[in-house]
Design a protein around this motif. Structure first.
Motif, PDB file in Angstrom:
ATOM      1  N   ASP A  61      -0.663   1.067  -2.856  1.00 50.56           N
ATOM      2  CA  ASP A  61      -0.983  -0.021  -3.781  1.00 50.56           C
ATOM      3  C   ASP A  61      -2.284  -0.701  -3.375  1.00 50.56           C
ATOM      4  N   ILE A  62      -2.400  -0.956  -2.080  1.00 47.05           N
ATOM      5  CA  ILE A  62      -3.557  -1.723  -1.607  1.00 47.05           C
ATOM      6  C   ILE A  62      -4.854  -1.007  -1.962  1.00 47.05           C
ATOM      7  N   VAL A  63      -4.965   0.266  -1.585  1.00 43.33           N
ATOM      8  CA  VAL A  63      -6.227   0.974  -1.795  1.00 43.33           C
ATOM      9  C   VAL A  63      -6.416   1.345  -3.272  1.00 43.33           C
ATOM     10  N   HIS A 116      -6.200  -8.042  -4.640  1.00 40.48           N
ATOM     11  CA  HIS A 116      -6.248  -8.382  -6.059  1.00 40.48           C
ATOM     12  C   HIS A 116      -4.876  -8.116  -6.681  1.00 40.48           C
ATOM     13  N   GLU A 117      -3.968  -9.076  -6.523  1.00 40.45           N
ATOM     14  CA  GLU A 117      -2.617  -8.941  -7.070  1.00 40.45           C
ATOM     15  C   GLU A 117      -2.429 -10.001  -8.147  1.00 40.45           C
ATOM     16  N   ARG A 118      -1.289  -9.927  -8.861  1.00 40.75           N
ATOM     17  CA  ARG A 118      -1.021 -10.946  -9.864  1.00 40.75           C
ATOM     18  C   ARG A 118      -0.537 -12.199  -9.132  1.00 40.75           C
ATOM     19  N   GLY A 122       4.093 -17.420  -3.668  1.00 44.90           N
ATOM     20  CA  GLY A 122       4.203 -16.538  -2.506  1.00 44.90           C
ATOM     21  C   GLY A 122       3.340 -15.289  -2.572  1.00 44.90           C
ATOM     22  N   ARG A 123       2.514 -15.180  -3.629  1.00 44.87           N
ATOM     23  CA  ARG A 123       1.635 -14.022  -3.740  1.00 44.87           C
ATOM     24  C   ARG A 123       0.282 -14.503  -4.252  1.00 44.87           C
ATOM     25  N   TYR A 124      -0.715 -14.376  -3.418  1.00 49.59           N
ATOM     26  CA  TYR A 124      -2.037 -14.910  -3.754  1.00 49.59           C
ATOM     27  C   TYR A 124      -3.099 -13.839  -3.552  1.00 49.59           C
ATOM     28  N   ARG A 125      -4.302 -14.131  -4.024  1.00 46.60           N
ATOM     29  CA  ARG A 125      -5.387 -13.152  -3.863  1.00 46.60           C
ATOM     30  C   ARG A 125      -6.125 -13.375  -2.555  1.00 46.60           C
ATOM     31  N   THR A 211      10.798   1.383  -4.598  1.00 46.87           N
ATOM     32  CA  THR A 211      10.550   0.806  -5.923  1.00 46.87           C
ATOM     33  C   THR A 211      11.412  -0.429  -6.174  1.00 46.87           C
ATOM     34  N   LYS A 212      10.839  -1.362  -6.926  1.00 46.74           N
ATOM     35  CA  LYS A 212      11.610  -2.560  -7.261  1.00 46.74           C
ATOM     36  C   LYS A 212      12.192  -2.434  -8.672  1.00 46.74           C
ATOM     37  N   ASN A 213      11.906  -1.317  -9.360  1.00 48.95           N
ATOM     38  CA  ASN A 213      12.401  -1.106 -10.724  1.00 48.95           C
ATOM     39  C   ASN A 213      13.932  -0.946 -10.723  1.00 48.95           C
ATOM     40  N   VAL A 259      10.290   1.583   3.768  1.00 50.38           N
ATOM     41  CA  VAL A 259       9.248   2.566   4.092  1.00 50.38           C
ATOM     42  C   VAL A 259       7.888   1.922   4.336  1.00 50.38           C
ATOM     43  N   ARG A 260       7.706   0.671   3.938  1.00 50.35           N
ATOM     44  CA  ARG A 260       6.442  -0.054   4.108  1.00 50.35           C
ATOM     45  C   ARG A 260       5.355   0.502   3.187  1.00 50.35           C
ATOM     46  N   GLY A 261       4.458  -0.384   2.787  1.00 55.69           N
ATOM     47  CA  GLY A 261       3.466  -0.017   1.793  1.00 55.69           C
ATOM     48  C   GLY A 261       2.211   0.624   2.351  1.00 55.69           C
ATOM     49  N   THR A 282       9.719 -11.451   1.727  1.00 55.83           N
ATOM     50  CA  THR A 282       9.361 -10.866   3.028  1.00 55.83           C
ATOM     51  C   THR A 282       8.348 -11.768   3.723  1.00 55.83           C
ATOM     52  N   ILE A 283       8.734 -12.311   4.867  1.00 57.20           N
ATOM     53  CA  ILE A 283       7.815 -13.228   5.558  1.00 57.20           C
ATOM     54  C   ILE A 283       7.060 -12.523   6.672  1.00 57.20           C
ATOM     55  N   CYS A 284       7.534 -11.364   7.090  1.00 53.84           N
ATOM     56  CA  CYS A 284       6.899 -10.701   8.225  1.00 53.84           C
ATOM     57  C   CYS A 284       7.269  -9.225   8.199  1.00 53.84           C
ATOM     58  N   MET A 308       2.557 -11.530   9.707  1.00 59.35           N
ATOM     59  CA  MET A 308       3.376 -12.419   8.886  1.00 59.35           C
ATOM     60  C   MET A 308       2.515 -13.158   7.886  1.00 59.35           C
ATOM     61  N   GLY A 309       3.107 -13.450   6.750  1.00 59.89           N
ATOM     62  CA  GLY A 309       2.412 -14.150   5.690  1.00 59.89           C
ATOM     63  C   GLY A 309       2.546 -15.654   5.904  1.00 59.89           C
ATOM     64  N   VAL A 310       1.411 -16.295   6.189  1.00 59.23           N
ATOM     65  CA  VAL A 310       1.467 -17.710   6.570  1.00 59.23           C
ATOM     66  C   VAL A 310       1.959 -18.591   5.409  1.00 59.23           C
TER      67      VAL A 310
HETATM   68  P1  ATP Z   1       4.840  -7.271  -0.495  1.00 55.99           P
HETATM   69  O1  ATP Z   1       5.889  -6.203  -0.538  1.00 55.99           O
HETATM   70  O2  ATP Z   1       5.404  -8.664  -0.612  1.00 55.99           O
HETATM   71  O3  ATP Z   1       3.695  -7.020  -1.427  1.00 55.99           O
HETATM   72  P2  ATP Z   1       3.365  -6.024   1.631  1.00 55.99           P
HETATM   73  O4  ATP Z   1       4.257  -4.967   2.115  1.00 55.99           O
HETATM   74  O5  ATP Z   1       2.258  -5.690   0.687  1.00 55.99           O
HETATM   75  O6  ATP Z   1       4.240  -7.233   0.993  1.00 55.99           O
HETATM   76  P3  ATP Z   1       2.118  -6.377   4.221  1.00 55.99           P
HETATM   77  O7  ATP Z   1       0.904  -5.627   3.907  1.00 55.99           O
HETATM   78  O8  ATP Z   1       3.132  -5.784   5.105  1.00 55.99           O
HETATM   79  O9  ATP Z   1       2.804  -6.871   2.847  1.00 55.99           O
HETATM   80  O10 ATP Z   1       1.710  -7.812   4.788  1.00 55.99           O
HETATM   81  C1  ATP Z   1       2.526  -8.532   5.717  1.00 55.99           C
HETATM   82  C2  ATP Z   1       2.968  -9.862   5.144  1.00 55.99           C
HETATM   83  O11 ATP Z   1       1.888 -10.549   4.520  1.00 55.99           O
HETATM   84  C3  ATP Z   1       3.995  -9.745   4.023  1.00 55.99           C
HETATM   85  O12 ATP Z   1       5.272  -9.596   4.544  1.00 55.99           O
HETATM   86  C4  ATP Z   1       3.842 -11.082   3.329  1.00 55.99           C
HETATM   87  O13 ATP Z   1       4.539 -12.094   4.030  1.00 55.99           O
HETATM   88  C5  ATP Z   1       2.367 -11.335   3.437  1.00 55.99           C
HETATM   89  N1  ATP Z   1       1.662 -10.971   2.185  1.00 55.99           N
HETATM   90  C6  ATP Z   1       1.298  -9.730   1.751  1.00 55.99           C
HETATM   91  N2  ATP Z   1       0.630  -9.801   0.582  1.00 55.99           N
HETATM   92  C7  ATP Z   1       0.572 -11.125   0.273  1.00 55.99           C
HETATM   93  C8  ATP Z   1       0.001 -11.861  -0.820  1.00 55.99           C
HETATM   94  N3  ATP Z   1      -0.665 -11.262  -1.804  1.00 55.99           N
HETATM   95  N4  ATP Z   1       0.138 -13.223  -0.828  1.00 55.99           N
HETATM   96  C9  ATP Z   1       0.791 -13.850   0.169  1.00 55.99           C
HETATM   97  N5  ATP Z   1       1.339 -13.218   1.220  1.00 55.99           N
HETATM   98  C10 ATP Z   1       1.241 -11.875   1.275  1.00 55.99           C
END
Ligand code: ATP
Ligand code: MG
Length: 436
Positions: A61-63, A116-118, A122-125, A211-213, A259-261, A282-284, A308-310
Motif C-alpha cells: 500500500d505504502i509504495v 497519502h491516505e484518506r 487516527g489516520r493522517y497524512r 484484508t479488512k473487507n 502479516v504486516r503491510g 493499532t498503536i504499535c 508506534m503511532g504517536v
Molecule cells: P494501518 O494498518 O493502521 O494502516 P500500518 O500497518 O500501515 O497501520 P505501520 O507502517 O506499521 O502502520 O506503522 C506503525 C504505526 O504507525 C501504526 O501501528 C500506527 O499506530 C501508526 N500509523 C501508521 N499510519 C498512520 C497514519 N496514516 N496516521 C497515524 N498513524 C499512523
C-alpha cells in the motif's frame, strides 16, 4: 479579498495546550528508552525514492499509493518524504558502518512520517512515530525485549485496554511454500475476490489475508496457515519468544493472519491494538526483518524493531487520564516606567542565570492589569518594579500564592530571596519568617 491559507489536508498543527502534552509524553518515552539501553539516531525526512521501493516493497500500500514522491526541480533527483523510519535507519547504519564498527546497535528515533491516505480519526497524512531498531541481534531475546518494553511503557503511561497479537512469518523459503499453497487456494475463490485481492493474487497473496473487507473474511479464515509451513528453526525461535513473554506475564494472542503491510518482515511480527480508538486501533507494530540490511546493500545482519503511532497513543493516553504537566514560571516581572523596564530586564536575566524561570511582562498596561497577568501565569512570585524601586536599584518580591508579605531587595540579593520564598511556599508560614 484573498482566501486565508490553511494547512495541507491531513497535516495538523499541534497547538501549545496539545504540544505540552506531547512534551510530557516525550519525556516519559525518553526515560523509558534509556532504561532499556537504546540510543538516539536522527535521519533526514527526505530520502531517495528507490530506498523505500527496495525496502518496503513495490507491491505494498505504502509504495503503490501512499508516498509523497517528487522530482527535485533543481537536479531531477527522485525524492520521497519518508513514510516510515526503518528504511532510513537501516540505510544510515549501513552508510556509516555502525554495526561493523560498533557491534550490535540498539537505536531509536522519532519524528514526522508522511503517507497519502484518506484522513480520518487516527489516520493522517503527516503523523508521528517513535521507532526503535535493534541491528545485529539474531536471537529471540531481542524480539521478546521489544514486546516486553512496550508493555512497560503502556504501564508507565497507565494505558488500559491494550492487547498483544503475535505471529511468525517464518523464513523466505517457508513463505514461498505457503505462498504457492495460498495461491492455489485463492484461485478457487477468485471470482469472489475484490479488486485489491485480484490484483494481489499473484503479486502479494499474503497481504490478502490482512484484508479488512468483511465479505472476504470467511475465505481468508479458511486459507492455508503459514504456521503449518514453518520449519524447525522458525518454530523454535517463535516458541522461545513465547516462553519469555509468559515469564514476563504478558498475555498475547497468536493471530495467524497478522502479516504486516511491509514486505521486509520475517519470523516474529506483532501488533498492539486497542478497542478504544475505533477503526484505527493499532498503536504499535513491528517485528523481525533479517533480510533488510543485505537487501539494502549492507553486509547481512539480523535485525528487529517496531514503531508506534504517536497520535493514536496520545489519544488513548488522554482517554486514560494522561495530561500535560502545567508549565509555570517561577516569577512574573511587572514594571512601570523606562528606568523600571531596564531594571526589569536585568532582574529577569539575573534570575534566569540562577536557573529560575522568569516571564517578563511586555506590552505595557497598568500595574493592576499586569498583576492580573502575573496571577494568570501561575507564577509563585511577582517581581514588582516601579519608579521608587528603579531609583533605589531594588526589586519588590511579592508572593502570589502563600501568605508572605511583599519585600524589597537589592538586585544582588534577588535570587536568594526568590529561592527563600519558593522554598517556604510549600510550608504554611509564607515568607514572613524567611531570613534575607
Ligand atoms: P494501518 O494498518 O493502521 O494502516 P500500518 O500497518 O500501515 O497501520 P505501520 O507502517 O506499521 O502502520 O506503522 C506503525 C504505526 O504507525 C501504526 O501501528 C500506527 O499506530 C501508526 N500509523 C501508521 N499510519 C498512520 C497514519 N496514516 N496516521 C497515524 N498513524 C499512523
Ligand atoms: Mg497503513
Amino acid at each position: 479579498m484573498s482566501q486565508t491559507l490553511q494547512a495541507v489536508r491531513g497535516m495538523n498543527d499541534i497547538l501549545p495546550d496539545e504540544a505540552e502534552i506531547w512534551e510530557n509524553f516525550e519525556d516519559i518515552v525518553r526515560d523509558w528508552l534509556r532504561s532499556y539501553g537504546y540510543r538516539p539516531i536522527r535521519m533526514p525526512i527526505v530520502e531517495p525514492t528507490p530506498l523505500f521501493k527496495r525496502a518496503i516493497g513495490e507491491v505494498t500500500d505504502i509504495v503503490e499509493k501512499e508516498m509523497y514522491s517528487f522530482e527535485d526541480a533543481l537536479n531531477g533527483e527522485h525524492l520521497t518524504l519518508r513514510p516510515e523510519g526503518t528504511a532510513s535507519c537501516v540505510r544510515a547504519a549501513i552508510q556509516h558502518n555502525l554495526v561493523a564498527a560498533g557491534g550490535p546497535q540498539r537505536l531509536y528515533y522519532h519524528g514526522p512520517m508522511f503517507r497519502h491516505e484518506r484522513p480520518q480519526k487516527g489516520r493522517y497524512r503527516q503523523f508521528h512515530q517513535i521507532g526503535i531498531e535493534a541491528l545485529g541481534f539474531a536471537g529471540p531475546d531481542i524480539d521478546a525485549e521489544h514486546i516486553i518494553m512496550c508493555a512497560r511503557l503502556w504501564d508507565d503511561l497507565g494505558l488500559e485496554d491494550v492487547s498483544l497479537e503475535i505471529n511468525s512469518l517464518g523464513s523466505a523459503e517457508e513463505r514461498a511454500l505457503h505462498r504457492a499453497a495460498l495461491i492455489t487456494y485463492l484461485e478457487q475463490h477468485q471470482d469472489r475476490l475484490d479488486e485489491d485481492g485480484k490484483r494481489r493474487l499473484y503479486s502479494n497473496p499474503l497481504r490478502i489475508l490482512d484484508t479488512k473487507n468483511p465479505d472476504l473474511q470467511d475465505i481468508v479464515e479458511a486459507a492455508p496457515k503459514l504456521a503449518d509451513y514453518l520449519g524447525d528453526e522458525s518454530r523454535e525461535h517463535f516458541d522461545a519468544v513465547q516462553v519469555l513473554l509468559k515469564d514476563a506475564g504478558i498475555p498475547y494472542r497468536i493471530n495467524h493472519r497478522l502479516v504486516r503491510g511491509l514486505d521486509y518482515y520475517n519470523r516474529t511480527v506483532f501488533e498492539w491494538v486497542t478497542t478504544r480508538l475505533g477503526a484505527q486501533g493499532t498503536i504499535c507494530a513491528g517485528g523481525r526483518y533479517d533480510g533488510l540490511v543485505s537487501q539494502l546493500g549492507g553486509k547481512p545482519q539480523p535485525a528487529a524493531g517496531f514503531a508506534m503511532g504517536v497520535e493514536r497513543l496520545l489519544a488513548l493516553w488522554k482517554e486514560c487520564g494522561g495530561e500535560a504537566e502545567r508549565v509555570v514560571p517561577d516569577v512574573y516581572v511587572v514594571h512601570m516606567g523606562d528606568a523600571a523596564r531596564r531594571l526589569a530586564f536585568r532582574a529577569a536575566e539575573a534570575l534566569r542565570g540562577h536557573g529560575f524561570a522568569a516571564t517578563l511582562h511586555c506590552g505595557g498596561g497598568s500595574f493592576k492589569s499586569q498583576m492580573k497577568k502575573a496571577d494568570g501565569s501561575g507564577a509563585a512570585i511577582a517581581l514588582v518594579i516601579g519608579e521608587d524601586e528603579a531609583a533605589a536599584g531594588e526589586v519588590g518580591v511579592k508572593p502570589l500564592r502563600g501568605h508572605g508579605a511583599q519585600q524589597r531587595v537589592a538586585l544582588d540579593l534577588l535570587a536568594e530571596t526568590v529561592a527563600e520564598v519558593l522554598f517556604n511556599e510549600d510550608g504554611d508560614e509564607g515568607a514572613d519568617n524567611g531570613s534575607v
